[in-house]
Design a protein around this motif. Sequence first.
Motif, PDB file in Angstrom:
ATOM      1  N   ARG A 136      36.411  37.711  48.437  1.00 24.84           N
ATOM      2  CA  ARG A 136      37.726  37.179  48.782  1.00 24.84           C
ATOM      3  C   ARG A 136      37.554  35.912  49.623  1.00 24.84           C
ATOM      4  N   PRO A 137      36.923  34.877  49.062  1.00 17.83           N
ATOM      5  CA  PRO A 137      36.733  33.652  49.834  1.00 17.83           C
ATOM      6  C   PRO A 137      38.062  32.992  50.169  1.00 17.83           C
ATOM      7  N   ALA A 138      38.070  32.233  51.250  1.00 21.05           N
ATOM      8  CA  ALA A 138      39.316  31.652  51.746  1.00 21.05           C
ATOM      9  C   ALA A 138      39.880  30.592  50.814  1.00 21.05           C
ATOM     10  N   SER A 139      39.021  29.753  50.236  1.00 20.40           N
ATOM     11  CA  SER A 139      39.492  28.651  49.374  1.00 20.40           C
ATOM     12  C   SER A 139      38.683  28.647  48.086  1.00 20.40           C
ATOM     13  N   PRO A 140      38.950  29.603  47.214  1.00 19.04           N
ATOM     14  CA  PRO A 140      38.111  29.746  46.028  1.00 19.04           C
ATOM     15  C   PRO A 140      38.501  28.795  44.902  1.00 19.04           C
ATOM     16  N   SER A 141      37.578  28.598  43.984  1.00 17.24           N
ATOM     17  CA  SER A 141      37.949  28.032  42.697  1.00 17.24           C
ATOM     18  C   SER A 141      38.664  29.138  41.923  1.00 17.24           C
ATOM     19  N   PRO A 142      39.390  28.809  40.848  1.00 18.89           N
ATOM     20  CA  PRO A 142      40.216  29.817  40.168  1.00 18.89           C
ATOM     21  C   PRO A 142      39.404  30.754  39.276  1.00 18.89           C
ATOM     22  N   VAL A 143      38.576  31.565  39.934  1.00 21.50           N
ATOM     23  CA  VAL A 143      37.742  32.567  39.262  1.00 21.50           C
ATOM     24  C   VAL A 143      37.916  33.888  39.998  1.00 21.50           C
ATOM     25  N   GLN A 144      38.155  34.958  39.266  1.00 18.78           N
ATOM     26  CA  GLN A 144      38.258  36.301  39.853  1.00 18.78           C
ATOM     27  C   GLN A 144      37.270  37.222  39.157  1.00 18.78           C
ATOM     28  N   LEU A 145      36.592  38.032  39.945  1.00 18.63           N
ATOM     29  CA  LEU A 145      35.701  39.063  39.413  1.00 18.63           C
ATOM     30  C   LEU A 145      36.231  40.403  39.878  1.00 18.63           C
ATOM     31  N   PHE A 146      36.447  41.327  38.930  1.00 22.17           N
ATOM     32  CA  PHE A 146      36.989  42.624  39.315  1.00 22.17           C
ATOM     33  C   PHE A 146      36.349  43.735  38.510  1.00 22.17           C
ATOM     34  N   THR A 147      36.473  44.932  39.046  1.00 21.40           N
ATOM     35  CA  THR A 147      36.077  46.145  38.330  1.00 21.40           C
ATOM     36  C   THR A 147      37.262  47.097  38.316  1.00 21.40           C
ATOM     37  N   VAL A 148      37.241  48.013  37.360  1.00 19.88           N
ATOM     38  CA  VAL A 148      38.310  48.995  37.200  1.00 19.88           C
ATOM     39  C   VAL A 148      37.706  50.388  37.361  1.00 19.88           C
ATOM     40  N   ALA A 149      38.239  51.151  38.280  1.00 20.87           N
ATOM     41  CA  ALA A 149      37.715  52.497  38.547  1.00 20.87           C
ATOM     42  C   ALA A 149      37.737  53.334  37.277  1.00 20.87           C
ATOM     43  N   GLY A 150      36.608  53.989  37.020  1.00 20.35           N
ATOM     44  CA  GLY A 150      36.528  54.876  35.870  1.00 20.35           C
ATOM     45  C   GLY A 150      36.165  54.193  34.572  1.00 20.35           C
ATOM     46  N   HIS A 151      35.938  52.872  34.595  1.00 20.45           N
ATOM     47  CA  HIS A 151      35.636  52.132  33.372  1.00 20.45           C
ATOM     48  C   HIS A 151      34.475  51.174  33.623  1.00 20.45           C
ATOM     49  N   ARG A 152      33.520  51.161  32.709  1.00 21.90           N
ATOM     50  CA  ARG A 152      32.461  50.156  32.781  1.00 21.90           C
ATOM     51  C   ARG A 152      33.060  48.788  32.465  1.00 21.90           C
ATOM     52  N   GLU A 181      47.006  22.119  41.714  1.00 19.73           N
ATOM     53  CA  GLU A 181      48.291  22.743  42.020  1.00 19.73           C
ATOM     54  C   GLU A 181      48.665  23.763  40.939  1.00 19.73           C
ATOM     55  N   HIS A 182      48.457  23.388  39.679  1.00 23.28           N
ATOM     56  CA  HIS A 182      48.766  24.287  38.559  1.00 23.28           C
ATOM     57  C   HIS A 182      47.897  25.544  38.630  1.00 23.28           C
ATOM     58  N   GLU A 183      46.601  25.362  38.812  1.00 24.46           N
ATOM     59  CA  GLU A 183      45.696  26.506  38.817  1.00 24.46           C
ATOM     60  C   GLU A 183      45.906  27.381  40.050  1.00 24.46           C
ATOM     61  N   HIS A 184      46.254  26.772  41.175  1.00 25.83           N
ATOM     62  CA  HIS A 184      46.504  27.563  42.379  1.00 25.83           C
ATOM     63  C   HIS A 184      47.695  28.497  42.171  1.00 25.83           C
ATOM     64  N   ALA A 185      48.755  27.987  41.536  1.00 30.70           N
ATOM     65  CA  ALA A 185      49.931  28.833  41.288  1.00 30.70           C
ATOM     66  C   ALA A 185      49.579  29.990  40.366  1.00 30.70           C
ATOM     67  N   LEU A 186      48.789  29.723  39.336  1.00 31.37           N
ATOM     68  CA  LEU A 186      48.383  30.790  38.416  1.00 31.37           C
ATOM     69  C   LEU A 186      47.459  31.784  39.109  1.00 31.37           C
ATOM     70  N   ALA A 187      46.564  31.280  39.951  1.00 32.14           N
ATOM     71  CA  ALA A 187      45.640  32.179  40.655  1.00 32.14           C
ATOM     72  C   ALA A 187      46.398  33.120  41.580  1.00 32.14           C
ATOM     73  N   GLU A 188      47.441  32.623  42.242  1.00 34.74           N
ATOM     74  CA  GLU A 188      48.251  33.493  43.092  1.00 34.74           C
ATOM     75  C   GLU A 188      48.970  34.545  42.255  1.00 34.74           C
ATOM     76  N   LEU A 222      47.956  35.772  39.428  1.00 37.35           N
ATOM     77  CA  LEU A 222      46.929  36.714  39.009  1.00 37.35           C
ATOM     78  C   LEU A 222      46.548  37.637  40.162  1.00 37.35           C
ATOM     79  N   ASP A 223      46.341  37.064  41.321  1.00 37.66           N
ATOM     80  CA  ASP A 223      45.917  37.841  42.479  1.00 37.66           C
ATOM     81  C   ASP A 223      46.952  38.905  42.830  1.00 37.66           C
ATOM     82  N   HIS A 224      48.219  38.523  42.865  1.00 38.19           N
ATOM     83  CA  HIS A 224      49.285  39.484  43.177  1.00 38.19           C
ATOM     84  C   HIS A 224      49.397  40.554  42.098  1.00 38.19           C
ATOM     85  N   GLY A 225      49.235  40.135  40.838  1.00 36.60           N
ATOM     86  CA  GLY A 225      49.330  41.098  39.750  1.00 36.60           C
ATOM     87  C   GLY A 225      48.213  42.119  39.782  1.00 36.60           C
ATOM     88  N   LEU A 226      46.994  41.672  40.065  1.00 34.60           N
ATOM     89  CA  LEU A 226      45.875  42.608  40.160  1.00 34.60           C
ATOM     90  C   LEU A 226      46.067  43.561  41.332  1.00 34.60           C
TER      91      LEU A 226
END
Length: 406
Positions: free
Chosen positions: A322-338, A298-305, A307-311
């Motif tokens: 974008r899996p439906a029921s993920p563990s609290p791990v996010q992988l992202f890239t930023v345009a213009g930056h390695r 419950e704690h990690e789900h709230a933080l993941a949401e 994070l997700d909204h902030g990103l």
Amino acid sequence: MPYDVAAIRAQIPALASGSVRFDSPGGTQTPRPVIDAIAGALAEPLANRGGTNEGERNAERIVTEARAALGDLLGTPPDTVVFGRSATQLTYDLSRTLAGTWRPGDEIVVTRLDHDANIRPWTQAAESAGAVVRWADFDPDTGELRPEHVAAQLSARTRLVAVTAASNLVGTRPDLPSIAALTHDAGALFHVDAVGYAAHALVDLAALGADTLVCSPYKFLGPHLGVLTGRAALLDTLRPDKLLPSSDAVPERFELGTLPYELLAGARAAVDVLAGLDPDARGSRRERLTASFAALEEHEHALAERLDHGLADLDGITVHGRPASPSPVQLFTVAGHRPADVTRHLAAHDVAAPAGSFYAVEAAQRLGLGADGGVRVGLAPYSTADDVDRLLTALSTLRRMRDSRA
């Protein structure tokens, strides 16, 4: 009582530095009870296991307590708990043992979603046995690995299917019970890599349908070692290579050399810390673990949401998978930056979020990320809303720097 993250953080000396740690998928920070258990084991007389003197009895007690604790965590009998140097080492050992029963033309199934430690041991063992490797794909748009992806690779010659319980790269949690049922209907064994799963959800070997399973205590507040478990009836049939005078009993027949007693003491303490995440939990350790993991999820789900909204509010950021029921791990890239440059920028703001493919090389290639991979953010029992906000603030600073250069 609400989840008391402040009380959990107070147990972890490394967090006193004030840095934000999103690197938990690679290893969590260590609570004081775990540190004390490791030190306490080393401070006592120790010897090879036995019962004739204090050192032998201490070693025997540590091993017995560690097997009981990990059995409670994994929903499996203590005498099916095998300890090793790492989950990778244990998977290699298991793959070589099982490959001794394979014949040319037999088939094993691996997935492109998995960490390489749940791919290469099996493909290399298959090659040595003359077996055929079949690959189950996943949907790169969603990160989902569905039962039908695995079903398409099964045949009457399938001998083993190896699948992650939670992707270490994008957090996907495949429907393991359904995949297990398909695997067993084909007459094959089902091996589960729970390294990224056991840190966030309570494992139940039977409910997952796993015949064998590995995890790593250092991913869930413990020390660096690996754990293998499996169905007792299966383990009893396996004949791994071992020294002639070493025990032929299960689980000892799978453990090479003297066990690291101090690390086993730390692993037992880590399970007890996890069982105390919900201070109101009562009953057996398994019952307390059940309540504590419910609170943790419950704690990690709230933080993941959060994070997700902030990103999503930041321009130029792409979240991969974008899996439906993920563990609290996010992988992202930023345009213009390695990704590595983003990691260095975050580090300058005291935020630890590493970049790369994290040994999930097949998954990174399937996502089109190549060797650079992405920036990975993982939550842990000690993660807070403030941590998430500090990450988002640092990323917004990176965006403003890009805009000022444009």
